[in-house]
Design a protein around this motif. Structure first.
Motif, PDB file in Angstrom:
ATOM      1  N   VAL A  86      32.870  45.069  35.507  1.00  0.00           N
ATOM      2  CA  VAL A  86      33.769  45.180  36.658  1.00  0.00           C
ATOM      3  C   VAL A  86      35.155  44.660  36.287  1.00  0.00           C
ATOM      4  O   VAL A  86      35.286  43.712  35.507  1.00  0.00           O
ATOM      5  CB  VAL A  86      33.203  44.413  37.883  1.00  0.00           C
ATOM      6  CG1 VAL A  86      33.177  42.924  37.649  1.00  0.00           C
ATOM      7  CG2 VAL A  86      33.983  44.719  39.130  1.00  0.00           C
ATOM      8  N   TYR A  87      36.170  45.337  36.826  1.00  0.00           N
ATOM      9  CA  TYR A  87      37.556  44.898  36.655  1.00  0.00           C
ATOM     10  C   TYR A  87      38.217  44.907  38.026  1.00  0.00           C
ATOM     11  O   TYR A  87      38.101  45.879  38.773  1.00  0.00           O
ATOM     12  CB  TYR A  87      38.318  45.810  35.686  1.00  0.00           C
ATOM     13  CG  TYR A  87      37.750  45.748  34.293  1.00  0.00           C
ATOM     14  CD1 TYR A  87      37.979  44.640  33.473  1.00  0.00           C
ATOM     15  CD2 TYR A  87      36.965  46.777  33.806  1.00  0.00           C
ATOM     16  CE1 TYR A  87      37.436  44.561  32.206  1.00  0.00           C
ATOM     17  CE2 TYR A  87      36.419  46.704  32.526  1.00  0.00           C
ATOM     18  CZ  TYR A  87      36.661  45.601  31.739  1.00  0.00           C
ATOM     19  OH  TYR A  87      36.119  45.531  30.488  1.00  0.00           O
ATOM     20  N   LEU A  88      38.903  43.815  38.345  1.00  0.00           N
ATOM     21  CA  LEU A  88      39.527  43.664  39.654  1.00  0.00           C
ATOM     22  C   LEU A  88      40.956  44.197  39.701  1.00  0.00           C
ATOM     23  O   LEU A  88      41.521  44.317  40.778  1.00  0.00           O
ATOM     24  CB  LEU A  88      39.508  42.189  40.077  1.00  0.00           C
ATOM     25  CG  LEU A  88      38.114  41.558  40.177  1.00  0.00           C
ATOM     26  CD1 LEU A  88      38.223  40.079  40.505  1.00  0.00           C
ATOM     27  CD2 LEU A  88      37.266  42.282  41.208  1.00  0.00           C
ATOM     28  N   GLN A  89      41.537  44.524  38.541  1.00  0.00           N
ATOM     29  CA  GLN A  89      42.883  45.071  38.494  1.00  0.00           C
ATOM     30  C   GLN A  89      42.862  46.349  37.659  1.00  0.00           C
ATOM     31  O   GLN A  89      41.980  46.529  36.831  1.00  0.00           O
ATOM     32  CB  GLN A  89      43.888  44.057  37.942  1.00  0.00           C
ATOM     33  CG  GLN A  89      43.716  43.701  36.490  1.00  0.00           C
ATOM     34  CD  GLN A  89      42.677  42.625  36.222  1.00  0.00           C
ATOM     35  OE1 GLN A  89      42.125  42.042  37.138  1.00  0.00           O
ATOM     36  NE2 GLN A  89      42.395  42.380  34.954  1.00  0.00           N
ATOM     37  N   GLN A 108      39.920  53.302  50.044  1.00  0.00           N
ATOM     38  CA  GLN A 108      40.878  52.578  49.201  1.00  0.00           C
ATOM     39  C   GLN A 108      40.130  51.969  48.015  1.00  0.00           C
ATOM     40  O   GLN A 108      39.046  51.418  48.161  1.00  0.00           O
ATOM     41  CB  GLN A 108      41.549  51.477  50.021  1.00  0.00           C
ATOM     42  CG  GLN A 108      42.524  50.622  49.236  1.00  0.00           C
ATOM     43  CD  GLN A 108      43.161  49.554  50.114  1.00  0.00           C
ATOM     44  OE1 GLN A 108      43.190  49.654  51.347  1.00  0.00           O
ATOM     45  NE2 GLN A 108      43.651  48.501  49.485  1.00  0.00           N
ATOM     46  N   THR A 109      40.714  52.039  46.819  1.00  0.00           N
ATOM     47  CA  THR A 109      40.082  51.465  45.630  1.00  0.00           C
ATOM     48  C   THR A 109      40.069  49.945  45.732  1.00  0.00           C
ATOM     49  O   THR A 109      41.098  49.318  45.962  1.00  0.00           O
ATOM     50  CB  THR A 109      40.819  51.895  44.349  1.00  0.00           C
ATOM     51  OG1 THR A 109      40.778  53.315  44.266  1.00  0.00           O
ATOM     52  CG2 THR A 109      40.178  51.291  43.111  1.00  0.00           C
ATOM     53  N   LEU A 110      38.873  49.369  45.553  1.00  0.00           N
ATOM     54  CA  LEU A 110      38.705  47.921  45.606  1.00  0.00           C
ATOM     55  C   LEU A 110      38.648  47.316  44.207  1.00  0.00           C
ATOM     56  O   LEU A 110      39.107  46.203  43.986  1.00  0.00           O
ATOM     57  CB  LEU A 110      37.418  47.569  46.353  1.00  0.00           C
ATOM     58  CG  LEU A 110      37.335  48.033  47.803  1.00  0.00           C
ATOM     59  CD1 LEU A 110      35.961  47.741  48.368  1.00  0.00           C
ATOM     60  CD2 LEU A 110      38.421  47.390  48.633  1.00  0.00           C
ATOM     61  N   LEU A 111      38.049  48.043  43.274  1.00  0.00           N
ATOM     62  CA  LEU A 111      37.870  47.584  41.907  1.00  0.00           C
ATOM     63  C   LEU A 111      37.406  48.766  41.072  1.00  0.00           C
ATOM     64  O   LEU A 111      37.212  49.859  41.615  1.00  0.00           O
ATOM     65  CB  LEU A 111      36.860  46.431  41.837  1.00  0.00           C
ATOM     66  CG  LEU A 111      35.528  46.605  42.585  1.00  0.00           C
ATOM     67  CD1 LEU A 111      34.511  47.346  41.762  1.00  0.00           C
ATOM     68  CD2 LEU A 111      34.998  45.245  42.973  1.00  0.00           C
TER      69      LEU A 111
END
Length: 151
Positions: A86-89, A108-111
């Motif tokens: 997982v990547y948060l940005q 909307q994209t969360l991650l």
């Protein structure tokens, strides 16, 4: 060095899959050759699989993990649809897609979750406010693992 023939139909098919699925990148391997198609329209030349360097611009775990709001985990759980990282940005050095307290809209994209060199955008299942972020950027996640809570 042998010449690598590019199958233009395969490139078009992969580019079409990028648009259709909304993923950021697709990599196709055939033996010791690979072809990567990125959403920005950048294709890299094939390279032997064992000598392939890691792609540039991958998100890293350098961004600090936002602290969750202390509360019971009530709300809509956002779960991992696949196993991966997982990547948060979107890219290193860029701000996170969302932070605790942000209002989000459905879709909307969360991650993103990287699985087998494909970057999958994980959308908000509904409108809401990010109540908790339960994962750190760069961490491995399992199928159905809860990643965030929306309220």
């Amino acid at each position: 060095m042998s010449r690598f023939e590019i199958d233009e139909d395969a490139v078009r098919l992969l580019a079409g899959l990028l648009e259709e699925t909304g993923v950021a990148e697709i990599e196709y391997r055939d033996g010791d050759r690979s072809l990567r198609i990125a959403a920005r329209g950048i294709a890299q030349a094939p390279a032997p699989a064992e000598a392939a360097a890691p792609p540039q611009g991958l998100p890293t775990g350098a961004a600090p993990h936002p602290q969750p709001i202390p509360a019971a985990a009530e709300g809509t759980a956002v779960t991992a649809p696949i196993v991966g990282t997982v990547y948060l940005q979107p890219e290193p050095g860029q701000p996170a897609f969302v932070q605790v307290g942000d209002r989000v809209q459905a879709g909307q994209t969360l991650l993103i979750i990287e699985a087998m060199k494909v970057y999958n955008q994980i959308p908000a299942p509904s409108d809401g406010v990010v109540r908790q972020i339960l994962v750190s950027s760069g961490a491995p996640v399992e199928y159905a693992e809860t990643l965030m809570i929306l309220g």
